[in-house]
Design a protein around this motif. Structure first.
Motif, PDB file in Angstrom:
ATOM      1  N   GLU A 190     -21.185 -17.450  31.600  1.00  0.00           N
ATOM      2  CA  GLU A 190     -21.888 -17.854  33.733  1.00  0.00           C
ATOM      3  C   GLU A 190     -22.633 -16.241  33.131  1.00  0.00           C
ATOM      4  O   GLU A 190     -23.725 -16.245  34.508  1.00  0.00           O
ATOM      5  N   ARG A 233     -24.818 -24.948  22.984  1.00  0.00           N
ATOM      6  CA  ARG A 233     -26.211 -23.856  22.941  1.00  0.00           C
ATOM      7  C   ARG A 233     -25.319 -22.207  22.791  1.00  0.00           C
ATOM      8  O   ARG A 233     -26.131 -21.695  22.130  1.00  0.00           O
ATOM      9  N   GLN A 286     -25.602 -21.808  36.527  1.00  0.00           N
ATOM     10  CA  GLN A 286     -25.376 -23.265  36.658  1.00  0.00           C
ATOM     11  C   GLN A 286     -24.416 -23.864  35.630  1.00  0.00           C
ATOM     12  O   GLN A 286     -24.482 -24.825  34.473  1.00  0.00           O
ATOM     13  N   TRP A 335     -22.014 -25.013  34.984  1.00  0.00           N
ATOM     14  CA  TRP A 335     -21.344 -26.522  34.201  1.00  0.00           C
ATOM     15  C   TRP A 335     -22.549 -27.516  33.712  1.00  0.00           C
ATOM     16  O   TRP A 335     -21.542 -28.383  33.619  1.00  0.00           O
ATOM     17  N   ASP A 336     -24.000 -27.259  33.769  1.00  0.00           N
ATOM     18  CA  ASP A 336     -24.230 -27.792  33.653  1.00  0.00           C
ATOM     19  C   ASP A 336     -24.732 -26.999  31.355  1.00  0.00           C
ATOM     20  O   ASP A 336     -25.661 -27.167  31.174  1.00  0.00           O
ATOM     21  N   PHE A 337     -24.075 -26.220  31.268  1.00  0.00           N
ATOM     22  CA  PHE A 337     -24.260 -24.985  30.358  1.00  0.00           C
ATOM     23  C   PHE A 337     -23.712 -26.184  29.250  1.00  0.00           C
ATOM     24  O   PHE A 337     -22.554 -25.989  29.351  1.00  0.00           O
ATOM     25  N   ASP A 338     -24.397 -27.002  28.412  1.00  0.00           N
ATOM     26  CA  ASP A 338     -23.304 -26.484  26.917  1.00  0.00           C
ATOM     27  C   ASP A 338     -22.532 -25.396  26.136  1.00  0.00           C
ATOM     28  O   ASP A 338     -23.724 -25.348  25.682  1.00  0.00           O
ATOM     29  N   THR A 373     -26.184 -18.210  32.985  1.00  0.00           N
ATOM     30  CA  THR A 373     -26.959 -19.431  33.789  1.00  0.00           C
ATOM     31  C   THR A 373     -25.777 -19.049  34.606  1.00  0.00           C
ATOM     32  O   THR A 373     -24.734 -18.703  34.847  1.00  0.00           O
TER      33      THR A 373
END
Length: 235
Positions: A188, A201, A193, A195-198, A191
């Protein structure tokens, strides 16, 4: 340092039997301890990601990860005191508990007076480690950030320029060394977003950061993964 000079120990009771856990929490709470009851290793790790602990009272027969596995894992992270409390006695199990990192070994049925004294004595014994380095060690070189967090300084006086993501991760972990930070919290911060973060990563970022530090400094970066939680900076 006397017991009266110390703040009340922060205690977690990890016991999957609801009634017994409630009784232990109540008894220790009545004696002035800051105590929380948790039913599993996973719950303990989640709690530690947001709240530091001084003492963990640990049942061996937990669902999922056993108490012995938890003890071994905790011993690698920080100076938290570990009291194993089990209904299975015996010298072999006691020896195994100590090998995995337990400080004390107590058996059920619980003697609440003995447990309370054990918590107090262990807290007093570990207080110097919990409260940071001794006065003579205050000036010892350690890991730190400068230039608003963009530069990492190592114990060997070398420096490393950080990327924005590396700066974000290290700044958060260095706020509370020894306290795990959840993967969710770190993502968090990286990014807007999440929910779109792998999540992988994040692992790649940490892996690359460790590699950069290893090639630059004489010591590895003490950034460790905490199983089921996230990461911790544990110098």
């Amino acid at each position: 340092m006397s017991q009266h000079d110390l703040p009340s120990p922060r205690v977690a009771v990890v016991e999957d039997e609801d009634e017994l856990r409630g009784l232990i929490v109540e008894e220790l709470g009545e004696r002035g301890y800051d105590v929380v009851g948790l039913a599993s290793a996973e719950a303990l790790y989640r709690h530690m990601s947001v709240q530091a602990l001084d003492i963990v009272v640990l049942d061996i027969g937990l669902p999922g990860e056993s108490g012995l596995g938890v003890a071994s894992h905790l011993r690698q992270l920080a100076s938290v005191g570990i009291i194993v409390l089990t209904g299975r006695g015996g010298k072999k199990l006691m020896a195994q508990s100590f090998e995995e990192g337990a400080d004390l070994f107590l058996t059920k049925p619980v003697d609440y007076d003995v447990l309370a004294v054990a918590v107090a004595n262990l807290h007093r014994r570990l207080a110097p480690a919990m409260n940071g380095p001794a006065l003579d060690d205050q000036d010892a070189p350690t890991w730190s950030l400068s230039d608003a967090g963009w530069t990492l300084h190592g114990p060997d006086a070398r420096t490393l320029a950080l990327s924005e993501a590396e700066r974000t991760i290290l700044a958060r972990l260095l706020e509370q060394p020894g306290t795990p930070v959840s993967r969710t919290a770190l993502i968090e911060m990286l990014t807007d977003q999440p929910w779109d973060f792998d999540p992988h990563r994040l692992d790649v970022l940490v892996h690359r950061l460790r590699g950069k530090v290893s090639s630059r400094f004489s010591q590895p970066l003490p950034l460790r993964a905490v199983r089921g939680v996230g990461y911790v900076f544990a110098p």
